[in-house]
Design an enzyme around this catalytic site. Structure first.
Site, PDB file in Angstrom:
ATOM      1  N   HIS A   9       0.853  -1.272   0.055  1.00 42.81           N
ATOM      2  CA  HIS A   9      -0.145   0.076  -0.070  1.00 42.81           C
ATOM      3  C   HIS A   9       0.902   1.192   0.033  1.00 42.81           C
ATOM      4  O   HIS A   9       0.731   2.231  -0.709  1.00 42.81           O
ATOM      5  CB  HIS A   9      -0.868  -0.137   1.149  1.00 42.81           C
ATOM      6  CG  HIS A   9      -2.013  -1.041   1.309  1.00 42.81           C
ATOM      7  ND1 HIS A   9      -2.172  -1.637   2.405  1.00 42.81           N
ATOM      8  CD2 HIS A   9      -2.900  -1.570   0.347  1.00 42.81           C
ATOM      9  CE1 HIS A   9      -2.988  -2.620   2.248  1.00 42.81           C
ATOM     10  NE2 HIS A   9      -3.507  -2.693   1.151  1.00 42.81           N
ATOM     11  N   LYS A  38     -17.797  -6.415   8.356  1.00 42.21           N
ATOM     12  CA  LYS A  38     -16.376  -6.900   8.753  1.00 42.21           C
ATOM     13  C   LYS A  38     -15.936  -6.552  10.200  1.00 42.21           C
ATOM     14  O   LYS A  38     -16.433  -5.656  10.728  1.00 42.21           O
ATOM     15  CB  LYS A  38     -15.240  -6.282   7.672  1.00 42.21           C
ATOM     16  CG  LYS A  38     -15.348  -6.721   6.500  1.00 42.21           C
ATOM     17  CD  LYS A  38     -14.184  -6.225   5.633  1.00 42.21           C
ATOM     18  CE  LYS A  38     -14.177  -6.750   4.331  1.00 42.21           C
ATOM     19  NZ  LYS A  38     -13.058  -6.248   3.584  1.00 42.21           N
ATOM     20  N   ARG A  44      -1.698  -6.630  -8.200  1.00 45.30           N
ATOM     21  CA  ARG A  44      -0.371  -7.140  -7.932  1.00 45.30           C
ATOM     22  C   ARG A  44      -0.244  -8.569  -8.962  1.00 45.30           C
ATOM     23  O   ARG A  44       0.856  -8.845  -9.307  1.00 45.30           O
ATOM     24  CB  ARG A  44      -0.590  -8.130  -6.487  1.00 45.30           C
ATOM     25  CG  ARG A  44      -0.208  -6.715  -5.314  1.00 45.30           C
ATOM     26  CD  ARG A  44      -1.048  -7.408  -4.021  1.00 45.30           C
ATOM     27  NE  ARG A  44      -2.394  -7.756  -4.180  1.00 45.30           N
ATOM     28  CZ  ARG A  44      -3.272  -7.998  -3.228  1.00 45.30           C
ATOM     29  NH1 ARG A  44      -2.588  -8.027  -1.990  1.00 45.30           N
ATOM     30  NH2 ARG A  44      -4.288  -8.266  -3.376  1.00 45.30           N
ATOM     31  N   SER A  77      -2.865  -7.591   2.882  1.00 43.65           N
ATOM     32  CA  SER A  77      -3.256  -7.593   4.610  1.00 43.65           C
ATOM     33  C   SER A  77      -3.582  -8.968   5.118  1.00 43.65           C
ATOM     34  O   SER A  77      -3.176  -9.203   6.225  1.00 43.65           O
ATOM     35  CB  SER A  77      -4.332  -6.417   4.472  1.00 43.65           C
ATOM     36  OG  SER A  77      -3.827  -5.295   4.144  1.00 43.65           O
TER      37      SER A  77
HETATM   38  O1  PNS Z   1      -9.104  -2.996   0.091  1.00 45.72           O
HETATM   39  P1  PNS Z   1     -10.457  -3.458  -0.315  1.00 45.72           P
HETATM   40  O2  PNS Z   1     -11.167  -4.144   0.767  1.00 45.72           O
HETATM   41  O3  PNS Z   1     -10.184  -4.505  -1.571  1.00 45.72           O
HETATM   42  O4  PNS Z   1     -11.278  -2.368  -1.152  1.00 45.72           O
HETATM   43  C1  PNS Z   1     -12.555  -2.505  -1.709  1.00 45.72           C
HETATM   44  C2  PNS Z   1     -13.225  -1.016  -1.595  1.00 45.72           C
HETATM   45  C3  PNS Z   1     -13.411  -0.237  -0.529  1.00 45.72           C
HETATM   46  C4  PNS Z   1     -12.534  -0.424  -2.742  1.00 45.72           C
HETATM   47  C5  PNS Z   1     -14.464  -1.477  -2.440  1.00 45.72           C
HETATM   48  O5  PNS Z   1     -15.193  -2.595  -1.356  1.00 45.72           O
HETATM   49  C6  PNS Z   1     -15.447  -0.282  -2.551  1.00 45.72           C
HETATM   50  O6  PNS Z   1     -15.346   0.589  -3.207  1.00 45.72           O
HETATM   51  N1  PNS Z   1     -16.440  -0.316  -1.232  1.00 45.72           N
HETATM   52  C7  PNS Z   1     -17.572   0.807  -1.373  1.00 45.72           C
HETATM   53  C8  PNS Z   1     -18.830   0.491  -1.945  1.00 45.72           C
HETATM   54  C9  PNS Z   1     -19.015   0.577  -3.255  1.00 45.72           C
HETATM   55  O7  PNS Z   1     -18.967   1.490  -4.177  1.00 45.72           O
HETATM   56  N2  PNS Z   1     -19.509  -0.564  -4.079  1.00 45.72           N
HETATM   57  C10 PNS Z   1     -19.354  -0.721  -5.404  1.00 45.72           C
HETATM   58  C11 PNS Z   1     -17.959  -0.812  -5.909  1.00 45.72           C
HETATM   59  S1  PNS Z   1     -17.940  -1.337  -7.697  1.00 45.72           S
END
Ligand code: PNS
Length: 163
Positions: free
Chosen positions: A17, A41, A90, A128
């Protein structure tokens, strides 16, 4: 001014990150690390802890901001008057989920672009989830997370054992 949003859970922040944030900070005028407020979560680090750790790691970087958001990511991006979502890629295994998210976000808000960046090679296998698993089983994560995260992980384990 070019503003990019780097969203995620960051539980915990890894050197992968950090690498992406540094790349973003060189590419954009401002990069906002946006942590999702996710009630479903059960994270290892609370949201305030994750925010505090990331702020501390980037306290010398004037164009890195740390914030939280809930709801749709594209709505947050609009509210912050940004045009770019940054995501790290990645390996090929990341691609399918990232592709789905990028296209869904494109559909929801066509003026927002998702920009993918690759971390340095030595971080391509870090996640993570793996950091938490390895550390909780007594493995060494030195060099894979910022030193502050390592310290906080140690404190968490001690607190859990003491409880
Ligand atoms: O680090 P992560 O957990 O892979 O991040 C995922 C994240 C936070 C980018 C994704 O879950 C997100 O954007 N959530 C917000 C809700 C949303 O907009 N959902 C539709 C995404 S297509």
């Amino acid at each position: 001014m070019s503003v990019a949003i780097y969203p995620g859970s960051f539980d915990p922040l890894t050197n992968g990150h950090v690498d992406i944030i540094e790349r973003g900070a060189r590419l954009f005028d401002r990069i906002i690390v946006a942590m999702l407020i996710n009630m479903d979560k059960s994270p290892l680090f609370t949201l305030p802890e994750r925010v505090e750790i990331t702020r501390e790691v980037f306290h010398d970087s004037a164009n890195v901001e740390v914030d939280t958001f809930d709801g749709l990511l594209v709505d947050y991006v609009e509210r912050r008057r940004a045009h770019v979502i940054v995501r790290g890629l990645r390996a090929v295994s990341d691609f399918e989920f990232e592709f789905q998210m990028a296209l869904m976000n494109q559909r929801l808000s066509p003026r927002i672009e998702t920009v993918f960046m690759m971390p340095a090679e030595q971080y391509t296998y870090i996640s993570s989830r793996l950091i938490k698993e390895v550390f909780s089983l007594g493995g060494r994560v030195h060099g894979l997370v910022p030193e502050l995260v390592e310290t906080r992980l140690r404190e968490k384990v001690l607190a859990t054992k003491g409880a």
